[in-house]
Design a protein around this motif. Structure first.
Motif, PDB file in Angstrom:
ATOM      1  N   PHE A 168     -12.130 -66.321  12.602  1.00 50.74           N
ATOM      2  CA  PHE A 168     -11.904 -65.083  11.868  1.00 50.74           C
ATOM      3  C   PHE A 168     -10.433 -65.010  11.462  1.00 50.74           C
ATOM      4  CE2 PHE A 168     -15.224 -64.391  15.086  1.00 50.74           C
ATOM      5  CZ  PHE A 168     -16.307 -64.244  14.229  1.00 50.74           C
ATOM      6  N   THR A 169     -10.215 -64.831  10.156  1.00 53.22           N
ATOM      7  CA  THR A 169      -8.872 -64.870   9.592  1.00 53.22           C
ATOM      8  C   THR A 169      -8.548 -63.549   8.902  1.00 53.22           C
ATOM      9  OG1 THR A 169      -9.689 -65.804   7.515  1.00 53.22           O
ATOM     10  CG2 THR A 169      -9.068 -67.359   9.255  1.00 53.22           C
ATOM     11  N   GLY A 170      -7.368 -63.509   8.268  1.00 51.60           N
ATOM     12  CA  GLY A 170      -6.943 -62.306   7.564  1.00 51.60           C
ATOM     13  C   GLY A 170      -6.217 -61.353   8.487  1.00 51.60           C
ATOM     14  N   SER A 171      -6.045 -60.128   8.021  1.00 47.03           N
ATOM     15  CA  SER A 171      -5.407 -59.088   8.816  1.00 47.03           C
ATOM     16  C   SER A 171      -6.070 -58.980  10.186  1.00 47.03           C
ATOM     17  CB  SER A 171      -5.505 -57.750   8.085  1.00 47.03           C
ATOM     18  OG  SER A 171      -5.157 -56.672   8.936  1.00 47.03           O
ATOM     19  N   VAL A 172      -5.303 -58.581  11.205  1.00 43.65           N
ATOM     20  CA  VAL A 172      -5.907 -58.425  12.526  1.00 43.65           C
ATOM     21  C   VAL A 172      -7.068 -57.436  12.480  1.00 43.65           C
ATOM     22  CG1 VAL A 172      -3.853 -59.060  13.844  1.00 43.65           C
ATOM     23  CG2 VAL A 172      -4.181 -56.673  13.173  1.00 43.65           C
ATOM     24  N   PHE A 173      -7.050 -56.497  11.513  1.00 40.89           N
ATOM     25  CA  PHE A 173      -8.162 -55.555  11.389  1.00 40.89           C
ATOM     26  C   PHE A 173      -9.422 -56.259  10.880  1.00 40.89           C
ATOM     27  CE2 PHE A 173      -4.422 -52.749  11.021  1.00 40.89           C
ATOM     28  CZ  PHE A 173      -4.674 -51.965  12.129  1.00 40.89           C
ATOM     29  N   ASP A 174      -9.260 -57.183   9.943  1.00 39.37           N
ATOM     30  CA  ASP A 174     -10.392 -58.000   9.502  1.00 39.37           C
ATOM     31  C   ASP A 174     -10.938 -58.810  10.671  1.00 39.37           C
ATOM     32  OD1 ASP A 174     -10.766 -57.451   6.755  1.00 39.37           O
ATOM     33  OD2 ASP A 174      -9.007 -58.643   6.242  1.00 39.37           O
ATOM     34  N   ILE A 222     -10.718 -58.224  13.934  1.00 40.58           N
ATOM     35  CA  ILE A 222     -11.395 -57.376  14.917  1.00 40.58           C
ATOM     36  C   ILE A 222     -12.780 -56.994  14.420  1.00 40.58           C
ATOM     37  CG2 ILE A 222     -11.364 -55.104  16.029  1.00 40.58           C
ATOM     38  CD1 ILE A 222      -8.284 -55.333  16.030  1.00 40.58           C
ATOM     39  N   ARG A 223     -12.851 -56.550  13.165  1.00 39.14           N
ATOM     40  CA  ARG A 223     -14.132 -56.117  12.612  1.00 39.14           C
ATOM     41  C   ARG A 223     -15.135 -57.265  12.558  1.00 39.14           C
ATOM     42  NH1 ARG A 223     -12.641 -55.184   7.853  1.00 39.14           N
ATOM     43  NH2 ARG A 223     -13.476 -57.081   6.935  1.00 39.14           N
ATOM     44  N   ASN A 224     -14.710 -58.403  12.027  1.00 39.38           N
ATOM     45  CA  ASN A 224     -15.642 -59.520  11.859  1.00 39.38           C
ATOM     46  C   ASN A 224     -16.056 -60.128  13.197  1.00 39.38           C
ATOM     47  OD1 ASN A 224     -15.582 -59.255   9.066  1.00 39.38           O
ATOM     48  ND2 ASN A 224     -13.831 -60.621   8.839  1.00 39.38           N
ATOM     49  N   ALA A 225     -15.117 -60.209  14.135  1.00 36.67           N
ATOM     50  CA  ALA A 225     -15.468 -60.711  15.464  1.00 36.67           C
ATOM     51  C   ALA A 225     -16.449 -59.775  16.148  1.00 36.67           C
ATOM     52  CB  ALA A 225     -14.209 -60.879  16.313  1.00 36.67           C
ATOM     53  N   ASN A 226     -16.224 -58.474  16.015  1.00 34.66           N
ATOM     54  CA  ASN A 226     -17.117 -57.499  16.636  1.00 34.66           C
ATOM     55  C   ASN A 226     -18.519 -57.586  16.029  1.00 34.66           C
ATOM     56  OD1 ASN A 226     -17.383 -55.021  18.448  1.00 34.66           O
ATOM     57  ND2 ASN A 226     -18.042 -54.187  16.483  1.00 34.66           N
ATOM     58  N   GLU A 227     -18.602 -57.744  14.710  1.00 30.61           N
ATOM     59  CA  GLU A 227     -19.909 -57.861  14.057  1.00 30.61           C
ATOM     60  C   GLU A 227     -20.633 -59.128  14.505  1.00 30.61           C
ATOM     61  OE1 GLU A 227     -19.400 -57.622   9.870  1.00 30.61           O
ATOM     62  OE2 GLU A 227     -19.008 -55.464   9.862  1.00 30.61           O
ATOM     63  N   PHE A 228     -19.886 -60.202  14.656  1.00 22.64           N
ATOM     64  CA  PHE A 228     -20.487 -61.457  15.107  1.00 22.64           C
ATOM     65  C   PHE A 228     -21.045 -61.313  16.514  1.00 22.64           C
ATOM     66  CE2 PHE A 228     -19.914 -65.697  17.135  1.00 22.64           C
ATOM     67  CZ  PHE A 228     -20.887 -66.374  16.413  1.00 22.64           C
ATOM     68  N   ILE A 229     -20.264 -60.685  17.392  1.00 25.81           N
ATOM     69  CA  ILE A 229     -20.719 -60.490  18.769  1.00 25.81           C
ATOM     70  C   ILE A 229     -21.931 -59.569  18.806  1.00 25.81           C
ATOM     71  CG2 ILE A 229     -20.070 -59.519  21.010  1.00 25.81           C
ATOM     72  CD1 ILE A 229     -17.200 -60.418  20.428  1.00 25.81           C
ATOM     73  N   THR A 289       0.637 -58.940   1.322  1.00 28.53           N
ATOM     74  CA  THR A 289      -0.238 -57.913   0.744  1.00 28.53           C
ATOM     75  C   THR A 289      -0.985 -57.216   1.887  1.00 28.53           C
ATOM     76  OG1 THR A 289      -2.063 -59.480   0.438  1.00 28.53           O
ATOM     77  CG2 THR A 289      -0.528 -59.175  -1.412  1.00 28.53           C
ATOM     78  N   PHE A 290      -1.455 -55.989   1.629  1.00 28.87           N
ATOM     79  CA  PHE A 290      -2.008 -55.173   2.708  1.00 28.87           C
ATOM     80  C   PHE A 290      -3.285 -54.452   2.279  1.00 28.87           C
ATOM     81  CE2 PHE A 290       2.528 -55.602   3.412  1.00 28.87           C
ATOM     82  CZ  PHE A 290       2.603 -55.904   4.766  1.00 28.87           C
ATOM     83  N   ARG A 291      -4.200 -55.164   1.638  1.00 30.44           N
ATOM     84  CA  ARG A 291      -5.413 -54.508   1.164  1.00 30.44           C
ATOM     85  C   ARG A 291      -6.219 -53.911   2.322  1.00 30.44           C
ATOM     86  NH1 ARG A 291     -10.445 -57.646  -1.567  1.00 30.44           N
ATOM     87  NH2 ARG A 291     -10.644 -58.271   0.615  1.00 30.44           N
ATOM     88  N   THR A 292      -6.489 -54.717   3.330  1.00 33.35           N
ATOM     89  CA  THR A 292      -7.287 -54.232   4.463  1.00 33.35           C
ATOM     90  C   THR A 292      -6.559 -53.128   5.216  1.00 33.35           C
ATOM     91  OG1 THR A 292      -8.436 -56.334   4.749  1.00 33.35           O
ATOM     92  CG2 THR A 292      -8.335 -54.878   6.658  1.00 33.35           C
ATOM     93  N   PHE A 293      -5.292 -53.340   5.518  1.00 30.43           N
ATOM     94  CA  PHE A 293      -4.526 -52.351   6.278  1.00 30.43           C
ATOM     95  C   PHE A 293      -4.440 -51.027   5.523  1.00 30.43           C
ATOM     96  CE2 PHE A 293      -0.186 -50.647   7.409  1.00 30.43           C
ATOM     97  CZ  PHE A 293      -0.577 -50.134   8.633  1.00 30.43           C
ATOM     98  N   ASN A 294      -4.181 -51.082   4.227  1.00 33.42           N
ATOM     99  CA  ASN A 294      -4.102 -49.847   3.440  1.00 33.42           C
ATOM    100  C   ASN A 294      -5.428 -49.094   3.462  1.00 33.42           C
ATOM    101  OD1 ASN A 294      -1.420 -50.219   2.724  1.00 33.42           O
ATOM    102  ND2 ASN A 294      -1.906 -51.301   0.839  1.00 33.42           N
ATOM    103  N   ASN A 295      -6.546 -49.816   3.352  1.00 34.75           N
ATOM    104  CA  ASN A 295      -7.858 -49.161   3.415  1.00 34.75           C
ATOM    105  C   ASN A 295      -8.082 -48.511   4.775  1.00 34.75           C
ATOM    106  OD1 ASN A 295      -8.620 -49.807   0.797  1.00 34.75           O
ATOM    107  ND2 ASN A 295      -9.578 -51.735   1.384  1.00 34.75           N
TER     108      ASN A 295
END
Length: 453
Positions: free
Chosen positions: A218-224, A226-233, A151-157
């Motif tokens: 951080f799991t899920g799509s690589v976009f998830d 990247i976003r979550n790791a960046n927010e954590f940092i 499935t591609f919910r994050t990627f499609n968004n």
């Protein structure tokens, strides 16, 4: 038809048609080809079939419906007489789209077969991986994904927010998301919500690993990721102020763009055939970004510093470029170095067998201390406010601010969110996109000025 031989590595007998014939066809196509005779007993005795036309139709339909990728171009089905009895002959050539597999089983040992002696036997997971590598080359992102239920919910968004159309098979093929058989590639697997690799982050008190403070994965799509790791940092990236008379200078521990570049490089250039996680280590004086794979063969560190780029995942790099996540190839490290141009401690980059490490140093830990009345200020002093507030702001707080704005104005743009949250463009976009993925917002107009509601 010629006289029959005993069953062996390239000959198989079937008394009648059953759906299990698909396993034997797959086994031949995945090996060196072979021939199946329908209407012949295991002993070689010819029994014949009553209705050869109907039998051939059922065989053809079964192979078309139950085997992936399409195996029909490598199959010939003919009827003839042996000992004056009707026999169906199925000639199977070695396929070019190996491994072939049962559609309802997938690319697993229960679905992939090879010919060993006179039998069709399941192929091990390691054997499946090797067959994929032989068929599609060493590039991990080009290979057919073992997992096809994606499935591609994050990627499609992400693509909608950038007004990039991926609705047709042709467009997905151009991006290397599916292969010529319409099956998902490993690049699609990495972009999917089922991405099997992760990013792990660890925070330590001090400058060694002796005193552990926090850990995230951080799991899920690589976009998830990247976003979550960046927010954590970002939560750890404090803003410190120095005041000299009437002049005040605000400096964050790490340049936001340097973090972004290091994070993107870690994701785009890692070797995904290795199953371990990418690592981010945060110390008081530095951050380390460690990706698996090291430098691509033929590329030296000297060439990297000159701006040379040879991507291990060129299709992912091209996609990130199309999405404007990266500016151009080979600019990441020079850009990070430029951001630290006037700093005492410069970034460091090193490569070892199987790994690449980028180290960003805390500018406020090595530059002259910033003080106000001889007291260091670990606070965010915003330019448009005299108030002093902690530098760390939570997603829940930002979420509430945005929801309050929508309840008043009815909608919000990234620029407006940036103003309300007092953050940069990337942080505002990450917050909005996370709210979309969490089902709190919807994109009602995509494009250069995306509108959320």
């Amino acid at each position: 038809m010629t006289d029959l031989r005993r069953e062996n590595i390239d000959i198989e007998y079937k008394l009648m048609y059953t759906s299990t014939i698909c396993k034997d066809v797959i086994a031949f196509a995945n090996t060196e080809g072979g021939t199946i005779f329908v209407g012949v007993r295991d002993t070689g005795e010819v029994a014949g079939v009553e209705d050869p036309d109907d039998t051939m139709l059922r065989i053809s339909s079964s192979l078309r419906d139950n085997i992936r990728p399409d195996i029909i171009p490598f199959i010939q089905i003919r009827s003839g007489n042996i000992e004056r009895k009707n026999v169906i002959r199925i000639t199977v050539s070695a396929g070019t789209g190996r491994p072939y597999y049962l559609a309802d089983k997938g690319l697993k040992p229960s679905g992939v077969y090879v010919r060993t002696g006179s039998a069709a036997v399941p192929l091990s997971e390691e054997g499946i991986r090797k067959m994929i590598a032989e068929s599609y080359g060493e590039s991990f992102e080009n290979r057919r994904s073992l997992e096809q239920d994606l499935t591609f919910r994050t990627f499609n968004n992400e693509m909608i927010s950038r007004d990039i159309d991926i609705s047709s098979d042709e467009k997905r093929k151009n991006l290397n998301l599916i292969d010529e058989s319409g099956l998902y590639t490993n690049l699609a697997l990495l972009l999917s919500d089922q991405c099997p690799v992760t990013i792990k982050a660890a925070v330590f008190n001090g400058t060694t690993k002796e005193h552990f403070q926090d850990r995230r994965e951080f799991t899920g799509s690589v976009f998830d990721q990247i976003r979550n790791a960046n927010e954590f940092i970002e939560l750890l990236n404090r803003t410190r102020a120095s005041v000299h008379g009437l002049l005040r200078e605000d400096i964050r521990d790490y340049p936001e763009e340097a973090i972004r570049e290091a994070l993107l490089n870690m994701v785009v250039h890692r070797y995904y055939a290795l199953s371990g996680s990418s690592i981010i280590n945060v110390y008081d004086d530095r951050m380390e970004f460690i990706s698996l794979g090291g430098l691509v063969d033929g590329l030296s560190m000297e060439a990297v510093f000159m701006g040379a780029s040879l991507s291990r995942n060129p299709h992912m790099a091209a996609l990130f470029y199309k999405m404007k996540l990266i500016e151009s190839y080979g600019t990441g490290i020079p850009k990070i170095e430029a951001l630290y141009k006037n700093c005492v401690k410069k970034p460091e980059f090193s490569s070892a067998t199987g790994a690449f490490k980028a180290v960003l140093y805390n500018r406020n830990a090595f530059n002259e201390p910033h003080r106000l009345n001889d007291t260091e200020i670990p606070y965010d002093l915003t330019a448009n406010s005299d108030s002093i507030r902690p530098a760390v702001s939570s997603y829940s707080m930002n979420k509430q601010i945005i929801m309050n704005e929508i309840s008043t104005a009815g909608e919000i743009t990234r620029k407006r969110a940036q103003e309300l949250l007092g953050v940069g463009q990337t942080a505002a976009y990450n917050t909005l996109n996370r709210m979309v993925n969490d089902g709190l917002l919807k994109i009602i107009r995509a494009g250069r000025k995306t509108v959320y509601r």
